[in-house]
Design an enzyme around this catalytic site. Sequence first.
Site, short mmCIF file in Angstrom:
data_model
loop_
_atom_site.label_atom_id
_atom_site.label_comp_id
_atom_site.label_asym_id
_atom_site.label_seq_id
_atom_site.Cartn_x
_atom_site.Cartn_y
_atom_site.Cartn_z
N ASP A 238 0.86 -1.19 0.00
CA ASP A 238 0.00 0.00 0.00
C ASP A 238 0.90 1.24 0.00
O ASP A 238 1.71 1.42 0.92
CB ASP A 238 -0.90 -0.03 1.25
CG ASP A 238 -1.77 1.21 1.35
OD1 ASP A 238 -2.35 1.59 0.32
OD2 ASP A 238 -1.86 1.80 2.43
N ASP B 146 -8.78 -0.18 2.47
CA ASP B 146 -8.81 0.46 1.14
C ASP B 146 -10.10 0.10 0.40
O ASP B 146 -10.74 0.97 -0.20
CB ASP B 146 -7.61 -0.01 0.30
CG ASP B 146 -6.32 0.68 0.73
OD1 ASP B 146 -6.37 1.40 1.74
OD2 ASP B 146 -5.29 0.49 0.07
#
Length: 560
Positions: free
Chosen positions: A64, A394
């Site tokens: 990420d 996310d």
Amino acid sequence: MASMLQPQIILLKEGTDTAQGKGQLISNINACTAVADAVRTTLGPRGMDKLVHDEKGNTTISNDGATIMNLLDIVHPAAKILADIARSQDSEVGDGTTTVVLLAAEFLKEAKPFVEDGVHPHNLIRSYRAASSMALKRIEELAVSIEGKSLEEKKQLLSKCAATTLSSKLIGGEKEFFASMVVDAVMAIGNDDRLSLIGIKKVPGGTMRDSFLVKGVAFKKTFSYAGFEQQPKKFLSPKILLLNIELELKSEKENAEIRLSDPLQYQSIVDAEWNIIYDKLDKCVKSGAKIVLSRLAIGDLATQYFADRDIFCAGRVAEEDLKRVAAATGAAVQTTVNNIIDEVLGSCEVFEERQVGNERFNIFGGCPSGQTATIVLRGGADQFIEEAERSLHDAIMIVRRALKNSTVVPGGGAIDMEISKYLRQHARTIAGKSQLFINAYAKALEVIPRQLCDNAGFDATDVLNKLRQKHASGEGANYGVDINTGGIADSFANFVWEPAVVKINAINAATEAACLILSVDETVKNPKSESAQGEAAASAMAGRGGPAMRGRGGRGMRRR
């Protein structure tokens, strides 16, 4: 001669480091490119993971962008801007953090030859801003709305968006399983914006497939006293009482003074203490609640008292869990046990304590307001579960955004190639230098499909040529990189979708960051902060050691 005798003007403190002009700007661009190189390989479904080891010995495995940028301790002032835009993309949209860093660095990289050739940065900035606004308009034209669809269709569309996000994560192998779970969780909280209403609990052990969603609240069994095992562990339609008080036997404060005329009166004082706690417990029982939760401790006496009356209790419940129980069951947290009326009690269809791995979980299901959801994550290693949690965060953010701004665009680099083609065509209609700058901006946008190919091990030049040809024909606006075959494919038909707001935000933030870095032509590094730290450390040492040493020496010396 007179001019040679001019006194030297000292403006800044000695030791101040100043760098300015073209060299400084190029140095800033190089620093930003170096930062982007650190996260470049994490982009897309075939992206690699990074293992970051910090000074405390903690290990984080992640792909990420925002997480990696936070963990990298960037000291270069210009490069820090890239970490900031990754953070803002993460908090605003949730996904596209690597994209935004790559785009910003690529915009700067394309601007670098112009800066070296002596082009004024403000000419570049003006063209970049114009190109950015045209790109955003083009995205809005290409975006497809999911409004007006039935609930079932909407769920399918949202799970496609969630699956696209999860495909680049560590849990990409089970993306369909987790995508439907995420969509159900976001649908459960309805229009409420608070992300805290979706709880994610991590339980090591088992496989990813053992993860499950509770449409309600689940939390780990809290610390309990003897008597807890005698309490019932399952209720149907119970009333729930939430407290923010201690249910423990409290002795009188240490500094209290009581004067007795008769030793027998002492017993009445002890009895009074017991009566206070019994009165509280009695009021809890009379309220009709079958489940009593408190943020503070529930002692052994109270635990046994409730067990004798077939009531379940749990003390020291985490504040966020208590808030989620309140939101789900409709209960109100009480700070006193006096005047407990039915309106402040909550309810749920079923409550049970269930074993998950080697942990016991209290689970509230079938809650009336249904405004909460809890995902219980299973997996092997702790780092793996941590990364799975970040991935789900996310996906949750993406689904929420897609629900709010209900337009989607094709992923897989399709939208980037289409905007690039559109800007190249527009640049031909412009006379002057800005034609070159807008062309450079259009070329920079191709970094996304190129990097997707590189990370998957495909020939990027070959794939990009095919994409350019397809988009130029006017029929291939939805064509992007096909990760499975190494060719090109219709991203929309393959359900590689992402919310339009992700791309809009990424292009906006990347352009702003690039323009900001291009507009800086001088960096002044003040030596004061470094010397101040050194002086503070020296004075602290002197304060501790100096006088003390002198004092000892004084006592030990013989007087004359």
